[in-house]
Scaffold this motif. Structure first.
Motif, mmCIF file in Angstrom:
data_model
loop_
_atom_site.group_PDB
_atom_site.id
_atom_site.type_symbol
_atom_site.label_atom_id
_atom_site.label_comp_id
_atom_site.label_asym_id
_atom_site.label_seq_id
_atom_site.Cartn_x
_atom_site.Cartn_y
_atom_site.Cartn_z
ATOM 1 N N ALA A 24 0.831 -1.198 0.000
ATOM 2 C CA ALA A 24 0.000 0.000 0.000
ATOM 3 C C ALA A 24 0.867 1.250 0.000
ATOM 4 C CB ALA A 24 -0.911 0.002 1.217
ATOM 5 N N SER A 25 0.459 2.245 -0.758
ATOM 6 C CA SER A 25 1.157 3.522 -0.779
ATOM 7 C C SER A 25 0.132 4.642 -0.861
ATOM 8 C CB SER A 25 2.129 3.591 -1.965
ATOM 9 O OG SER A 25 1.438 3.473 -3.182
ATOM 10 N N GLY A 26 0.589 5.851 -0.658
ATOM 11 C CA GLY A 26 -0.328 6.983 -0.660
ATOM 12 C C GLY A 26 -0.666 7.379 0.769
ATOM 13 N N ARG A 27 -1.943 7.627 1.032
ATOM 14 C CA ARG A 27 -2.379 8.085 2.346
ATOM 15 C C ARG A 27 -2.545 6.900 3.290
ATOM 16 N NH1 ARG A 27 -7.191 12.262 2.069
ATOM 17 N NH2 ARG A 27 -6.654 12.305 4.286
ATOM 18 N N THR A 28 -1.400 6.292 3.620
ATOM 19 C CA THR A 28 -1.448 5.098 4.449
ATOM 20 C C THR A 28 -1.364 5.418 5.936
ATOM 21 O OG1 THR A 28 0.940 4.850 4.175
ATOM 22 C CG2 THR A 28 -0.483 3.645 2.644
ATOM 23 N N GLY A 29 -1.344 6.710 6.300
ATOM 24 C CA GLY A 29 -1.284 7.061 7.702
ATOM 25 C C GLY A 29 -2.566 6.720 8.437
ATOM 26 N N SER A 30 -3.691 6.690 7.722
ATOM 27 C CA SER A 30 -4.953 6.336 8.364
ATOM 28 C C SER A 30 -5.031 4.837 8.600
ATOM 29 C CB SER A 30 -6.123 6.778 7.486
ATOM 30 O OG SER A 30 -6.096 8.160 7.277
#
Length: 124
Positions: A24-30
């Motif tokens: 997974a990449s991108g907005r993976t902080g959530s």
């Protein structure tokens, strides 16, 4: 937005093991719940396994219980597939959705993010 990329598929003989990965990449902080689905030729996409964002809770389709194991790291999810059967032949997709740490999502329309799929072919 989250981007998902599957890898690890291939052509194998019945009885062997294979491990799929989903990066997974991108907005993976959530916090994202994740899952695996598969689609055999001429059939609908069906649920295989899912894991909560915390990694604590899992769910499996009856057809893979005892043979497949789902796990995850920070930004990668895995599907360890043992004792593969010809009926496991399908394109395997990973999916992700924002969810609380305790939720396991087993329905495809609960997932807004999907990978492109990786082919698994099991010969008899």
């Amino acid at each position: 937005q989250v981007q998902l990329v599957e890898s690890g598929g291939g052509l194998v003989q019945a009885g062997v093991s294979l491990r799929l990965s989903c990066a997974a990449s991108g907005r993976t902080g959530s916090a994202y719940a994740m899952g695996w689905f598969r689609q055999a030729p001429g059939k609908d996409r069906v649920f295989v396994a899912a894991i909560s964002s915390s990694g604590v809770y899992t769910a499996y389709a009856d057809s893979v219980k005892g043979r497949f194991t789902i796990s995850r790291g920070a930004n990668t999810m895995y599907l360890q597939m043992n004792s593969l059967k010809p009926e496991d032949t399908a394109v395997y997709y990973c999916a992700a959705s924002q969810a609380s740490p305790f939720r396991v999502l087993v329905v495809s329309n609960e997932y807004p993010y999907w990978g492109q799929g990786t082919q698994v072919t099991v010969s008899s």
